[in-house]
Enzyme design. Structure first.
Site: not given
Length: 491
Positions: A184, A258, A293, A394
């Site tokens: 997906k 992750e 990331c 972040e």
């Protein structure tokens, strides 16, 4: 530079239908999603969406294809994965172009297809290698056969900024381990993944072994909750991971995650400042416009070289060529959406208002010929407080913080003072220090004098809120294998 729609040549036909059982599905009850090209703010494709019914079909198709896949000899499965790697190489230009159309990553940086080929070739080599062992049973003459077997059908959920990276790091080892995959991709960037699925069929893999199903939240939740999905690998943000874990708990489905990062880049006084400035600019605000990331968004600089480093670093950041991602000279493109552009500018404005640091360059949306796209200037804050939101949350955009440290101990303390732990970077010419510091950093990967460069031979994953589980290497392969013990009576 004109903000025109991206050129569509014969190698960049934009796929839009789901891929289930080897067939394109173009009409579903879940409807469609209008894909927006971030460089122009205008539509460039209409993407078919998968809902619960399509997830049922994908899992059923995957189950059938997985049984066929495991009926093949190991030689045949190995060779088919090598054929798929060949197909990826032959279609590299088209796949790279679809990366650009997906999320406006500059052509000059759209190299994920190279990574995909490498991972496929690497893991193809494991298909015919032993994964188990034999051990004697304690207090007995019996033997135990310890085997590793595929789960069956696994779900792989990719973020918008790296569908082909996830195809490399997750789909390749999942197939090598003997699984089928329901893949997906994000609706914000599904097209390269859809083309990859078509290449799987064209290369001779059983139809349905890789099903590609872009979906909104309801379709994604149906995938995670499906009882036929035996394991899930998710790459993305922490908030989505928490929702996935809640849904996966219904069937106690194991999940590998992750997640994000707020990586520190430690620059010591003995570092090559020219190289450090180039690396910090690329790994910080430049590559994918900071939407990674692996972004080294906290740059920690020894106080004795702080000013000298900034004197080299800021010009490199400001010299980045910004513009049309299809221009091969461009290295810095837009962020993914209007909503994210507003969010990132909000982060910058709050940091200025709260005096979290000194704004050294950037900080604004770009106008002129780029005004219709979602462009934000590469932005650098200096003298940042590591307790501020700017340094702890972040941003996922082209915004980095520069902080001072007095000595090695303080550098390590600041670097580890974060809820995240995906990557860390160290710039030094002292090999002893490099080893010493790397072992004290709370991060899944530590990169010494280089950028984050995933390799199929090495594991990759996070500490703390950057997730758990690994991709790459034997650790990544074993994520897609479950262990079985078979005890044989010998007397």
């Amino acid at each position: 530079m004109p903000t025109t729609e991206p050129t569509r040549g014969p190698d960049t036909e934009l796929p839009s239908g789901l891929l289930i059982g080897g067939d394109r599905v173009t009409r579903t009850a879940a409807g469609t999603h209008e894909h927006i090209y971030p460089a122009t703010g205008r539509p460039n494709a209409t993407i078919t969406l998968a809902g619960p019914a399509e997830m049922d079909l994908a899992v059923a198709s995957g189950r059938e294809a997985q049984r066929e896949w495991m009926s093949f000899t190991v030689d045949r499965r190995r060779d088919l994965l090598i054929d798929l790697a060949d197909a990826v190489r032959e279609n590299m230009i088209a796949l790279s172009g679809l990366n650009v159309h997906d999320y406006a990553v500059p052509t000059s940086l759209s190299v994920n297809t190279i990574l995909l080929e490498r991972f496929l070739r690497h893991f193809a080599g494991y298909v015919d290698k032993p994964h188990g062992h034999i051990t004697p049973a304690a207090g007995s003459t019996d033997l135990d056969l310890i085997e590793r077997e595929p789960y069956g059908v696994v779900g792989v959920i990719a973020p918008w900024n790296g569908a082909l990276v996830v195809a490399a790091s997750c789909v390749a080892p999942a197939l090598a381990a003997g699984n089928a995959v329901v893949f997906k991709p994000s609706v914000l960037a599904p097209m390269a993944a859809l083309r990859f699925g078509e290449l799987c069929v064209a290369a001779g893999l059983p139809p349905g072994l890789v099903n590609v199903v872009p979906a909104h939240a309801d379709g994604g939740d149906a995938l995670v909750r499906h009882p036929g999905i035996r394991k899930i690998h998710f790459t993305g943000g922490g908030d989505t991971a928490r929702r996935i874990l809640t849904s996966a708990a219904v069937n106690l489905t194991p999940v590998v995650a992750e997640l994000g990062g707020k990586s520190a880049n430690l620059i010591f006084a003995d570092a090559d400042l020219d190289a450090a400035a180039q690396l910090a600019a690329y790994q910080g605000p430049i590559v994918q416009s900071g939407q990674s990331c692996a972004c080294a968004s906290r740059i920690l600089v020894h106080e004795s070289i702080y000013d000298a480093f900034l004197a080299k670093f800021i010009p490199v950041v400001e010299a980045a060529t910004i513009g049309d991602p299809l221009d091969p000279t461009v290295v810095f493109g837009p962020v993914i959406s209007a909503r994210d552009a507003d969010r990132i500018v909000g982060v910058i404005d709050r940091a200025v208002a709260e005096r979290s640091g000194e704004l050294l360059t950037g900080g604004k949306r770009l106008g002129g010929e780029l005004i219709e796209g979602y462009y934000i200037q590469p932005t650098v804050f200096g003298n940042v407080d590591n307790t501020s939101d700017l340094a702890r949350i972040e941003t996922f955009g082209p915004v980095v913080s520069v902080l001072k440290f007095r000595d090695e101990a303080e550098a390590i303390r600041i670097a580890n003072d974060s809820p995240y732990g995906l990557n860390a970077f160290v710039q030094t010419n002292d090999l002893t220090r490099a080893h010493r510091v790397a072992r004290q950093l709370e991060a899944g990967s530590v990169w010494i004098n280089q950028i984050s460069d995933m390799s199929p031979q090495a594991p990759y994953g996070g500490y703390k809120q950057s997730g758990y589980g690994r991709t790459g290497g034997l650790d990544g392969l074993y994520e897609f294998l479950q262990v079985k013990s078979i005890r044989i009576a010998m007397s």
